[in-house]
Design an enzyme around this catalytic site. Structure first.
Site, PDB file in Angstrom:
ATOM      1  N   ARG A   1       0.873  -1.172   0.000  1.00  0.00           N
ATOM      2  CA  ARG A   1       0.000   0.000   0.000  1.00  0.00           C
ATOM      3  C   ARG A   1       0.914   1.228   0.000  1.00  0.00           C
ATOM      4  O   ARG A   1       2.006   1.191   0.593  1.00  0.00           O
ATOM      5  CB  ARG A   1      -0.884   0.039   1.244  1.00  0.00           C
ATOM      6  CG  ARG A   1      -2.044  -0.938   1.231  1.00  0.00           C
ATOM      7  CD  ARG A   1      -3.141  -0.517   0.239  1.00  0.00           C
ATOM      8  NE  ARG A   1      -4.312  -1.341   0.345  1.00  0.00           N
ATOM      9  CZ  ARG A   1      -4.619  -2.367  -0.454  1.00  0.00           C
ATOM     10  NH1 ARG A   1      -3.799  -2.713  -1.433  1.00  0.00           N
ATOM     11  NH2 ARG A   1      -5.735  -3.032  -0.293  1.00  0.00           N
TER      12      ARG A   1
ATOM     13  N   GLU B   1      -3.049   8.022  -3.592  1.00  0.00           N
ATOM     14  CA  GLU B   1      -3.317   7.239  -4.798  1.00  0.00           C
ATOM     15  C   GLU B   1      -4.645   7.678  -5.416  1.00  0.00           C
ATOM     16  O   GLU B   1      -5.669   7.597  -4.727  1.00  0.00           O
ATOM     17  CB  GLU B   1      -3.372   5.757  -4.431  1.00  0.00           C
ATOM     18  CG  GLU B   1      -3.471   4.842  -5.638  1.00  0.00           C
ATOM     19  CD  GLU B   1      -3.356   3.377  -5.236  1.00  0.00           C
ATOM     20  OE1 GLU B   1      -2.304   2.977  -4.701  1.00  0.00           O
ATOM     21  OE2 GLU B   1      -4.339   2.653  -5.429  1.00  0.00           O
TER      22      GLU B   1
ATOM     23  N   HIS C   1      -2.204   0.397  -9.621  1.00  0.00           N
ATOM     24  CA  HIS C   1      -2.761  -0.585  -8.672  1.00  0.00           C
ATOM     25  C   HIS C   1      -3.361  -1.789  -9.429  1.00  0.00           C
ATOM     26  O   HIS C   1      -4.570  -2.029  -9.399  1.00  0.00           O
ATOM     27  CB  HIS C   1      -3.825   0.091  -7.782  1.00  0.00           C
ATOM     28  CG  HIS C   1      -4.081  -0.640  -6.495  1.00  0.00           C
ATOM     29  ND1 HIS C   1      -4.239   0.003  -5.290  1.00  0.00           N
ATOM     30  CD2 HIS C   1      -4.212  -1.967  -6.218  1.00  0.00           C
ATOM     31  CE1 HIS C   1      -4.466  -0.887  -4.336  1.00  0.00           C
ATOM     32  NE2 HIS C   1      -4.451  -2.090  -4.868  1.00  0.00           N
TER      33      HIS C   1
HETATM   34  C1  DGY Z   1      -6.333  -5.982  -2.527  1.00  0.00           C
HETATM   35  O1  DGY Z   1      -6.832  -7.082  -2.699  1.00  0.00           O
HETATM   36  O2  DGY Z   1      -6.101  -5.543  -1.407  1.00  0.00           O
HETATM   37  C2  DGY Z   1      -6.025  -5.175  -3.733  1.00  0.00           C
HETATM   38  O3  DGY Z   1      -5.192  -4.130  -3.429  1.00  0.00           O
HETATM   39  C3  DGY Z   1      -7.289  -4.675  -4.363  1.00  0.00           C
HETATM   40  O4  DGY Z   1      -8.030  -4.010  -3.417  1.00  0.00           O
END
Ligand code: DGY
Length: 314
Positions: free
Chosen positions: A230, A259, A278
């Protein structure tokens, strides 16, 4: 009778799966919102924030079903305090996310993106063996931060590249060490020894800001940071300074903080950065399975049953 649920930008295949059984209200948290007063379920698609104050404004809420495994945008403790089950989609995206970790690692190491731009441009007039020479992946050292399900899949792939694999995790995983031939290191030692550092950990209080100036100082000048976790795991300003000054070779990011980055953000001007929007779990097969699991959690929660894929209290 349809069941009212709230969801943010739900895609056509998900709406199709929900069918006529549900009435989907758009995400509306404004004062007097009909969605809040009516809905029995919530699907968090694309990470809208859900905390206790929102839950308290949904008197009929029975379940929060998250599309994705990471639930850092939901205050899960608030949900559990209110006896609201939270579901997510673990497991099904490990392969896709590990594939993408390797894709970004390779792209960054071997100048795939910058090479693509060059190969399309007017300057590519003849083969020149002295341009865009990258970092050899085979036989190099990979440090994986987070030896969970995804981290283990990354390790499996890295073995095929004959990489030396280090890992750092909250706790040592002797099973993984035996099965995958990975070696535990403190975070500092992992940063010092690795050619590639892949972040595959969840975002928690402990991992927020885990990689900042002090950690970049420990890394090899030839190293690459890959963030598949993240955005807030890395301190964005420190990453910019580190890349700008060439303190490390490069970074490859699937996630950023914020983001998306503002379109004029200085990070986006750097050539030693590869960035994706992402895409960790974005393969057709995986996304289909994520949708199915999201709907299964929703339906179970609405029926007052245990969720098949619950997020458990810490
Ligand atoms: C997750 O599965 O956490 C991905 O980042 C998509 O949200």
């Amino acid at each position: 009778m349809t069941t009212p649920i709230m969801g943010d930008g739900l895609p056509a295949p998900l709406l199709e799966m929900l069918g006529d059984e549900y009435q989907v209200f758009p995400w509306d948290t404004s004062e007097g919102s009909e969605a809040l007063s009516t809905c029995l379920g919530v699907i968090t698609y694309g990470h809208p924030g859900v905390d206790g104050s929102l839950m308290d404004r949904m008197p009929n809420l029975r379940v929060i079903s998250n599309h994705g495994v990471g639930v850092d945008h939901i205050v899960v403790a608030d949900a559990h305090d209110r006896r609201l089950p939270v579901g997510n989609t673990p497991g099904c995206l490990d392969d896709a996310t590990a594939d993408m970790t390797m894709a970004l690692l390779m792209a960054s190491a071997r100048n795939v993106v910058i090479g693509d731009h060059f190969a399309r441009g007017p300057e590519f007039t003849h083969y020149d063996p002295s341009i865009l020479i990258g970092h050899e992946v085979t036989g190099s050292t990979l440090g994986i931060v987070g030896m969970g399900r995804i981290g283990k899949q990354v390790a499996k792939r890295a073995r095929a590249f004959n990489m030396k694999i280090l890992y750092h995790n909250r706790s040592r995983d002797e099973g993984a060490e035996e099965e995958l031939g990975v070696a535990f290191r403190s975070l500092d030692d992992l940063l010092k020894e690795s050619d590639f550092v892949a972040l595959n950990c969840p975002l928690t209080e402990e991992t927020t800001g885990l990689i900042g100036k002090a950690q970049f100082e420990l890394m090899k000048p030839s190293a690459t940071l890959i963030n598949m976790a993240r955005g807030p795991v890395v301190v964005t300003d420190d990453l910019y300074e580190t890349l700008k000054t060439g303190r490390i070779r490069s970074a490859a990011l699937d996630v950023t903080d914020p983001e998306p980055l503002p379109r004029d953000h200085s990070l986006l001007t750097l050539e030693n950065l590869v960035i994706a929007p992402h895409l960790g779990s974005a393969s057709h097969r995986t996304r289909q399975r994520m949708l199915e699991m999201t709907v299964q959690n929703l339906a179970a929660g609405l029926a007052g049953q245990s969720l098949p894929y619950p997020v458990l209290p810490k």
